[in-house]
Motif scaffolding. Sequence first.
Motif, PDB file in Angstrom:
ATOM      1  N   GLN A 217       4.004   5.858  -5.627  1.00  0.00           N
ATOM      2  CA  GLN A 217       4.133   6.044  -7.138  1.00  0.00           C
ATOM      3  C   GLN A 217       3.325   7.252  -7.358  1.00  0.00           C
ATOM      4  OE1 GLN A 217       5.918   4.134  -9.305  1.00  0.00           O
ATOM      5  NE2 GLN A 217       6.659   3.200  -7.681  1.00  0.00           N
ATOM      6  N   PHE A 218       2.204   7.437  -6.739  1.00  0.00           N
ATOM      7  CA  PHE A 218       1.614   8.857  -7.150  1.00  0.00           C
ATOM      8  C   PHE A 218       2.137   9.897  -6.909  1.00  0.00           C
ATOM      9  CE2 PHE A 218      -2.241   5.851  -7.290  1.00  0.00           C
ATOM     10  CZ  PHE A 218      -2.838   6.235  -8.253  1.00  0.00           C
ATOM     11  N   THR A 219       2.951   9.861  -5.294  1.00  0.00           N
ATOM     12  CA  THR A 219       3.751  10.920  -5.029  1.00  0.00           C
ATOM     13  C   THR A 219       4.705  11.283  -5.929  1.00  0.00           C
ATOM     14  OG1 THR A 219       3.182  10.164  -2.839  1.00  0.00           O
ATOM     15  CG2 THR A 219       5.000  11.785  -3.089  1.00  0.00           C
ATOM     16  N   ASN A 220       5.343  10.314  -6.684  1.00  0.00           N
ATOM     17  CA  ASN A 220       6.734  10.613  -7.473  1.00  0.00           C
ATOM     18  C   ASN A 220       6.059  10.995  -8.852  1.00  0.00           C
ATOM     19  OD1 ASN A 220       8.783   9.496  -5.699  1.00  0.00           O
ATOM     20  ND2 ASN A 220       8.315   7.461  -6.138  1.00  0.00           N
ATOM     21  N   TYR A 221       4.773  10.743  -9.272  1.00  0.00           N
ATOM     22  CA  TYR A 221       4.486  11.019 -10.357  1.00  0.00           C
ATOM     23  C   TYR A 221       4.006  12.651 -10.269  1.00  0.00           C
ATOM     24  CZ  TYR A 221       1.180  12.239 -14.092  1.00  0.00           C
ATOM     25  OH  TYR A 221       0.389  12.775 -15.093  1.00  0.00           O
ATOM     26  N   PHE A 222       3.522  13.006  -9.247  1.00  0.00           N
ATOM     27  CA  PHE A 222       3.132  14.655  -9.300  1.00  0.00           C
ATOM     28  C   PHE A 222       4.355  15.257  -9.068  1.00  0.00           C
ATOM     29  CE2 PHE A 222      -1.185  12.900  -8.116  1.00  0.00           C
ATOM     30  CZ  PHE A 222      -1.779  13.463  -9.335  1.00  0.00           C
ATOM     31  N   LEU A 223       5.237  14.831  -8.335  1.00  0.00           N
ATOM     32  CA  LEU A 223       6.587  15.311  -7.875  1.00  0.00           C
ATOM     33  C   LEU A 223       7.319  15.621  -9.231  1.00  0.00           C
ATOM     34  CD1 LEU A 223       8.210  16.699  -5.651  1.00  0.00           C
ATOM     35  CD2 LEU A 223       9.354  14.208  -5.507  1.00  0.00           C
ATOM     36  N   ASN A 224       7.344  14.562  -9.944  1.00  0.00           N
ATOM     37  CA  ASN A 224       7.828  14.677 -11.380  1.00  0.00           C
ATOM     38  C   ASN A 224       7.193  15.761 -12.415  1.00  0.00           C
ATOM     39  OD1 ASN A 224      10.039  13.540 -13.181  1.00  0.00           O
ATOM     40  ND2 ASN A 224       8.401  13.098 -14.416  1.00  0.00           N
ATOM     41  N   GLN A 225       6.078  15.824 -12.069  1.00  0.00           N
ATOM     42  CA  GLN A 225       5.208  16.868 -12.835  1.00  0.00           C
ATOM     43  C   GLN A 225       5.696  18.322 -12.377  1.00  0.00           C
ATOM     44  OE1 GLN A 225       3.294  16.150 -15.877  1.00  0.00           O
ATOM     45  NE2 GLN A 225       3.809  14.232 -15.221  1.00  0.00           N
TER      46      GLN A 225
ATOM     47  N   ILE B 283       0.673  -1.324   0.039  1.00  0.00           N
ATOM     48  CA  ILE B 283      -0.062   0.007  -0.139  1.00  0.00           C
ATOM     49  C   ILE B 283       0.692   1.187   0.044  1.00  0.00           C
ATOM     50  CG2 ILE B 283      -1.980   1.184   1.216  1.00  0.00           C
ATOM     51  CD1 ILE B 283      -2.651  -1.247   2.284  1.00  0.00           C
ATOM     52  N   PHE B 284       1.879   1.052   0.683  1.00  0.00           N
ATOM     53  CA  PHE B 284       2.591   2.395   0.917  1.00  0.00           C
ATOM     54  C   PHE B 284       3.522   2.623  -0.504  1.00  0.00           C
ATOM     55  CE2 PHE B 284       6.505   4.574   2.411  1.00  0.00           C
ATOM     56  CZ  PHE B 284       6.042   5.679   3.021  1.00  0.00           C
ATOM     57  N   ASN B 285       3.892   1.641  -0.989  1.00  0.00           N
ATOM     58  CA  ASN B 285       4.745   1.640  -2.302  1.00  0.00           C
ATOM     59  C   ASN B 285       3.519   2.157  -3.354  1.00  0.00           C
ATOM     60  OD1 ASN B 285       7.305   1.082  -1.480  1.00  0.00           O
ATOM     61  ND2 ASN B 285       6.845  -1.036  -1.744  1.00  0.00           N
TER      62      ASN B 285
ATOM     63  N   TRP C 234      -1.961   8.686   7.024  1.00  0.00           N
ATOM     64  CA  TRP C 234      -0.499   9.151   7.037  1.00  0.00           C
ATOM     65  C   TRP C 234       0.105   8.818   5.535  1.00  0.00           C
ATOM     66  CZ3 TRP C 234       1.354  13.060   9.173  1.00  0.00           C
ATOM     67  CH2 TRP C 234       0.732  13.442  10.571  1.00  0.00           C
ATOM     68  N   THR C 235      -0.452   7.421   5.201  1.00  0.00           N
ATOM     69  CA  THR C 235      -0.096   7.047   3.921  1.00  0.00           C
ATOM     70  C   THR C 235      -0.238   7.848   2.721  1.00  0.00           C
ATOM     71  OG1 THR C 235      -0.016   4.623   4.796  1.00  0.00           O
ATOM     72  CG2 THR C 235       0.276   4.827   2.310  1.00  0.00           C
ATOM     73  N   ILE C 236      -1.505   8.394   2.555  1.00  0.00           N
ATOM     74  CA  ILE C 236      -2.167   9.115   1.482  1.00  0.00           C
ATOM     75  C   ILE C 236      -1.655  10.644   1.738  1.00  0.00           C
ATOM     76  CG2 ILE C 236      -3.902   7.530   1.017  1.00  0.00           C
ATOM     77  CD1 ILE C 236      -5.820   9.364   2.196  1.00  0.00           C
ATOM     78  N   PHE C 237      -1.164  10.954   2.889  1.00  0.00           N
ATOM     79  CA  PHE C 237      -0.753  12.430   2.992  1.00  0.00           C
ATOM     80  C   PHE C 237       0.261  12.968   2.023  1.00  0.00           C
ATOM     81  CE2 PHE C 237       2.443  15.156   4.668  1.00  0.00           C
ATOM     82  CZ  PHE C 237       1.872  16.307   4.955  1.00  0.00           C
ATOM     83  N   ALA C 238       1.071  12.247   1.777  1.00  0.00           N
ATOM     84  CA  ALA C 238       2.132  12.643   0.707  1.00  0.00           C
ATOM     85  C   ALA C 238       1.676  12.896  -0.631  1.00  0.00           C
ATOM     86  CB  ALA C 238       3.221  11.768   0.578  1.00  0.00           C
ATOM     87  N   PRO C 239       0.911  11.784  -1.341  1.00  0.00           N
ATOM     88  CA  PRO C 239       0.335  12.035  -2.727  1.00  0.00           C
ATOM     89  C   PRO C 239      -0.590  13.139  -2.577  1.00  0.00           C
ATOM     90  CG  PRO C 239      -0.360   9.882  -1.898  1.00  0.00           C
ATOM     91  CD  PRO C 239       0.609  10.439  -0.932  1.00  0.00           C
ATOM     92  N   ILE C 240      -1.302  13.394  -1.640  1.00  0.00           N
ATOM     93  CA  ILE C 240      -2.606  14.140  -1.461  1.00  0.00           C
ATOM     94  C   ILE C 240      -1.907  15.729  -1.703  1.00  0.00           C
ATOM     95  CG2 ILE C 240      -4.625  15.390  -0.360  1.00  0.00           C
ATOM     96  CD1 ILE C 240      -5.422  12.777   0.222  1.00  0.00           C
TER      97      ILE C 240
END
Length: 243
Positions: free
Chosen positions: A45-53, A39-41, A175-181
């Motif tokens: 992946q979503f976090t890295n996607y938006f970070l790359n954007q 779940i964390f990974n 806390w897991t979805i905090f970063a991507p949101i």
Amino acid sequence: VIAIATILRNQTYGIKQILWKLVVMAILVNFGLVIMSTIFNFTDQFTNYFLNQISPATTDSEGVVHTNYENFANSLAGAFNPQRGLSLNSADTSKQLEGVGSNVGSLLVPIFSLGFTAASLIVIIITLAVFVVMLLIRYVEIAVLAILLPFAWMLWVFPKTKDNFDKWWGEFIRWTIFAPITIFFLWLALMTAQGLSTATAKAGIYAVPASIRGFFGELFTPIISGILNEIVLVGLMVGGMIA
């Protein structure tokens, strides 16, 4: 507990109601970290996607690759554009000063421009500091939850303690979805900043509503325009952390 409850013919904790949960718990507790990491990974992946954007990886003239993490702060600072305030005392501003007390305006505009630039820098520092602190809290929270995972599975077995198992999952998901949101809202703020910058460049002083221009006068319109843009950006970033 199950044995005693069965002897006493307690249906709530009897063998038919509890034993299968005990067996499932004994199996799943060995795969707890695997479930957590999956779940964390997935959310990372979503976090890295938006970070790359926000800040794609780049390669400089010497062939050194700069990751999106290294470019993140530069992209955020560019969105706030703190140096915008120092450039307000330009030729366009001088034209706006004609007929509205140029002597006073020549004194006030640089002062307000400098204050606006300082405020922008403070907002950038606070936003980054809060984001970093929240990520550190997230790291510690997930580590603690990983340690408590076997106890959470154990509490799932009994009806009276199942609420604690649900609470564990609620905290872990939160806390897991905090970063991507949060990264999504940062990306949204940066995209909004680009749109506001383009619209302001095309519309000039007319990017600010006529009511505000009439109240403050066209002398301070560029400064008010910058402040309104900053408020929108800060609102989106803080809103992301709250969400």
